[in-house]
Design an enzyme around this catalytic site. Structure first.
Site, short mmCIF file in Angstrom:
data_model
loop_
_atom_site.label_atom_id
_atom_site.label_comp_id
_atom_site.label_asym_id
_atom_site.label_seq_id
_atom_site.Cartn_x
_atom_site.Cartn_y
_atom_site.Cartn_z
N ARG A 468 0.84 -1.20 0.00
CA ARG A 468 0.00 0.00 0.00
C ARG A 468 0.88 1.26 0.00
NH1 ARG A 468 -1.85 -1.56 5.84
NH2 ARG A 468 -0.37 -0.43 7.13
N GLU A 470 2.46 3.08 1.86
CA GLU A 470 3.05 3.25 3.18
C GLU A 470 4.52 2.85 3.10
OE1 GLU A 470 0.45 2.47 6.31
OE2 GLU A 470 1.93 2.85 7.86
N TRP A 539 7.87 2.27 19.99
CA TRP A 539 8.39 2.65 18.67
C TRP A 539 9.74 3.36 18.86
CZ3 TRP A 539 3.77 0.63 18.93
CH2 TRP A 539 3.20 0.06 17.80
N GLU A 742 -0.68 -8.50 8.58
CA GLU A 742 -0.62 -7.36 9.48
C GLU A 742 -1.55 -7.54 10.69
OE1 GLU A 742 -2.00 -3.74 7.64
OE2 GLU A 742 -1.05 -2.51 9.18
#
Ligand code: RAM
Length: 886
Positions: A468, A470, A539, A742
């Site tokens: 996609r 991304e 993250w 995912e």
């Protein structure tokens, strides 16, 4: 002397060229026919020619006999290394009896351009109108004459954009998407090519094709022209003649340019190629360039040019489709049999001007329709216009797709066969190091899916997905999977480069980004998504977890040193942005894509604050920063205490009460000895109440099985591994998945495809269970006191439905293997341990056979432990409790 020296490596590479590391690190592999062999000393010689080396003279470095058992990552300590020079080296070692080996064979490497001022060329290309959304790729060329014999010709190249080099009619090198993706405003990588063999005395032609790439093309959801509008090329060809003289050919105003058959080629939007516009021989001498134009010269680049650190992106495999059929709309559909990343090579024949569209998708909507809803704004389409001359072959240049199915449309007058399409598997070519096999086919498919997920998504940066709009370097995904990744492949250099992306993206007050290179994501997030947090728990912590993992797996101290200040700033940032050691409940991603189990964001963020701090303390210890060890150990204690006080009640229930809160609290060492069993018990209950299903998202899933196994719930870990109803790993396998999805619910029997905006079928994060398979199921683990597998922990866990497991890991010291079989309660284990390492073996049950060389160390957690040196060994024991998962 029984030790033989094999495989010399510099900076983990065989004979690298163009290094810009001032103190490269040397590694050598040792081999022996005998058991328990170790190195006691070494001597390294480095010289600028082989004659000196043959006389045992190292004019750059003679380390002398160094009493040391180090055989990996030995840091160069000689005279300053000169730019562009070729160096030769050899090593000899002594074993434990003091006997010396023969000298090794001679290894070599070359240095690259070290000083920014040594770049002599200009950045050339075409000044583009920012309004043009899909500019054609540019062809650039120059001819030159060589009048004397050449000793060595080295080509240094880079681009703001992506480039493909040509010389005298052939492509130079085998890499794609050079120079790779970095934050171009700060740093761009250059590539080095040895083209000595292709340069000819007489006329030569050099050329390049230049595309927009990440620099000016579409990047993620953020749009195009993130770094600039017009791609630019910089080349420097250094010719050293036999007679000792030198000559440079560089990009400058003497080059010419033109557009050609590539109408556009964009990472996210595919390629359009009009073969009628080909200009054959544009990369050969004598080409008529009368309609070519003068190049545009750009201003000097303000960032830094560095030698490429990470492995080049290459085609690593070609695969043939397994099935082809004609759809009701009259197109051809191919099933590659594997969800893959790259592109297809198309071979077709037809009339000139025929336009063929090749569309790619991961799934089918129905038998005749590609599922493309999950691509968002990406166009996984390549267009080819035939020139009409016999069989034509097409492969796109500067784009890639994530797909299993390929639809070919537009052929009117000819038929395709299975052989018309070949899948090109493309990724950063990290060397394969690990393999796993079990007696269970479903588990084996899961192992394969994890590997394909890694292959598909490691493309210059660890991207989240390949299909996609991304395809970004999401740092949370990267950190949770890195341990799995580093068993599967040698990712040391891939992640050393990614750490540069991470630190380039660190904010002035210390927050590590959640996407690296940032590529405008932070700004986009604030403006469009309206998410204001500069960091994200799980993250940003990648900035600490990644270096630590590289140290554990590769004994890479340099990565810790290089990033020490950045890591410290991160911990300080977390401290400054917390109240009484509790992190705020602001927008963060939480335990991303968990299933009906939202972990409170402050609980998660505080847990990660503690974890980053704990890792930082370990790093400070390794590097000998005693004051930091004291200061940050105290900080860790404060966070831990605040966590327990704020979030845990007297019965041991942690706020949120999700599987993930217990997993994190246990894995991150936040609980006292008394609290641990309470937390483990609650975790067990939650899983059981959920019908032996997990509910964890990206963050919890990575530690779930390790925590269960470490806390006496090994059988439950195996139940989750073998679970094949939703949600579970094998659920997707049962649905025919060939990569990791995912989402746990990417596709379900009840609901079909889920949330198309966020439904990639090739996302590796949930595949972090690979780490557990290597470390616990097969039982090959590192010892943080002697990392890089200098001391190996072999602790297999026979269990579940498995009757055998075979695992191999090619460590810096050589091949480690652990294979076990379970047969009527007899548990046998075969291990291989490389020379210059030792291992501790943990065996279940009552010993039946123990090798003579094994030294008994006693019992640990009910298991016999033995110490062994290098060699091959077999242990057998009788296991009473044969675990069977029903
Ligand atoms: C998504 C991707 C990525 C994840 C972030 C939070 O867009 O799935 O993997 O890290 O969100």
């Amino acid at each position: 002397m029984s030790i033989v020296i094999k495989r010399l490596r510099v900076e983990s590479l065989d004979q690298p060229i163009g290094l810009d590391t001032e103190q490269p690190r040397f590694s050598w592999l040792l081999d022996s026919e005998l058991q328990s062999q170790r190195q006691s000393a070494y001597r390294i010689l480095v010289a600028s020619n082989t004659d000196l080396l043959q006389q045992d003279i190292g004019e750059y470095w003679d380390s002398g006999e160094v009493v040391s058992d180090r055989s990996v990552q030995v840091i160069y300590q000689g005279n300053p290394l000169q730019a562009e020079l070729r160096y030769y080296w050899k090593v000899k070692v002594w074993d434990e009896t003091g006997a010396a080996s023969e000298w090794s064979s001679i290894g070599q490497w070359t240095m690259g351009i070290l000083d920014q001022n040594d770049w002599k060329g200009e950045w050339i290309g075409q000044s583009l109108d920012p309004e043009i959304e899909f500019p054609p790729s540019l062809y650039l060329r120059k001819e030159f004459v060589i009048d004397r014999p050449v000793k060595r010709a080295t080509l240094y190249g880079t681009a703001l954009g992506v480039y493909e080099l040509h010389l005298n009619g052939s492509r130079v090198g085998d890499e794609y998407f050079a120079p790779g993706w970095t934050d171009y405003a700060v740093r761009t990588q250059y590539q080095t090519f040895d083209i000595t063999a292709s340069i000819q005395v007489g006329g030569n032609a050099i050329g390049a094709i230049l595309g927009t790439g990440w620099y000016a093309g579409q990047v993620g959801m953020m749009g195009r022209e993130i770094y600039g509008t017009s791609p630019a090329l910089l080349l420097q060809l250094h010719i050293q003649f036999e007679d000792g003289s030198n000559h440079h050919i560089v990009t400058d105003e003497t080059w010419t340019m033109n557009t050609g058959p590539i109408q556009y080629s964009d990472m996210l939007k595919g390629e359009s190629y009009d073969a009628r516009k080909e200009t054959p021989d544009w990369d050969r001498t004598g080409f008529n360039e009368s309609d070519w134009q003068k190049v545009y010269r750009f201003e000097r680049y303000v960032g830094k040019l560095v030698s490429q650190i990470d492995p080049p992106i290459r085609i690593t495999e070609s695969i043939n489709p397994v099935k082809m059929w004609m759809t009701k709309q009259g197109t051809y559909l191919f099933d590659m049999g594997q969800n893959m990343v790259g592109w297809v090579k198309l071979q077709v024949q037809g009339l000139t001007g025929t336009q063929i569209t090749v569309s790619h998708a991961e799934m089918l909507q129905d038998e005749d329709t590609l599922y493309i809803e999950n691509l968002r704004r990406a166009d996984q389409k390549d267009i080819y216009i035939l020139k009409g001359e016999g069989i034509e072959t097409f492969e796109p240049h500067f784009t890639f797709h994530g797909f299993r199915y390929v639809e070919v449309e537009g052929l009117l007058d000819s038929e395709l066969t299975l052989g018309s399409v070949t899948g090109r598997v493309v990724h950063s070519d990290t060397p394969s190091t690990g393999s796993l096999e079990t007696s269970d086919d479903m588990v084996n498919r899961l192992i394969s899916n994890i590997r394909w997920g890694q292959r598909g998504n490691y493309l210059s940066v660890p991207t989240d997905c390949p299909q996609r709009d991304e395809r970004l370097g999401w740092t949370g995904d990267a950190q949770i999977f890195i341990r799995t990744a580093s068993y599967n492949m040698d990712v040391s250099r891939f992640f050393a480069k990614f750490m540069e992306d991470m630190t380039d993206g660190q904010t002035p007050d210390g927050a590590f980004p959640d996407v690296a290179p940032d590529a405008g994501w932070f700004e986009f997030k604030q403006k469009v998504v309206k998410w204001f947090a500069p960091d994200n728990a799980g993250w940003g912590d990648a900035g600490v977890i990644i270096p630590w993992t590289l140290y554990l797996m590769y004994e890479d101290r340099t990565i810790l040193e290089t990033n020490y200040d950045a890591m410290k700033r991160w911990v300080e940032y977390l401290k400054a942005n917390s109240t009484d050691r509790i992190r705020p409940d602001y927008a963060n991603y939480g335990d991303w894509l968990s299933i009906n189990a939202d972990t409170p964001k402050d609980v998660l963020a505080t847990a990660y604050f503690a974890y980053s701090t704990a890792i930082f303390v370990r790093i400070a210890k390794v590097l000998g920063y005693a004051d930091d060890v004291i200061e940050y150990s105290a900080l860790f204690e404060e966070i831990r205490t605040a966590f327990v006080r704020t979030y845990m009640d007297e019965k041991g229930i942690i706020q949120g009460d999700t599987q993930t809160v217990y997993v994190l609290a246990l894995y991150f060492g936040l609980l006292s000895e008394e609290m641990k069993p309470l937390a483990a018990k609650r975790l067990e209950e939650l899983i059981q109440q959920n019908g032996n299903h997990l509910s964890t998202g990206f963050l919890g899933v990575g530690y779930l099985l390790p925590v269960l196994t470490e806390n006496g719930l090994e059988e439950l870990a195996y139940s989750l591994l073998h679970q094949d109803t939703f949600p579970s790993w094998l659920y997707s396998v049962k649905q025919g998945a060939t990569t990791i999805w995912e989402r746990w619910d990417g596709w379900t029997e009840e609901a079909g495809f889920q949330n198309p905006g966020m439904n990639s079928f090739n996302h590796y994060s949930l595949g972090s269970v690979g780490e557990w398979m290597y470390r616990y199921m097969a039982g090959i683990d590192v010892d943080s006191e002697q990392p890089g597998f200098k001391h190996i922990v072999i602790h297999p866990r026979p269990g579940g439905k498995l009757t055998y497991v075979k695992a191999n890991v090619e460590s810096g010291y050589g091949l480690i293997s652990s294979s076990w079989q379970l047969n009527d309660g007899l548990f046998s284990l075969q291990v291989s341990i490389p020379v210059n390492t030792t291992a501790t073996i943990h065996m279940d049950g009552t010993s039946v056979r123990v090798p003579d060389e094994a030294v008994k160390m006693g019992m640990e957690n009910g298991k016999h432990t033995y110490q062994i040196g290098s060699g091959n060994y077999e242990f057998i024991s009788q296991i009473e409790k044969v675990m069977k998962v029903t």
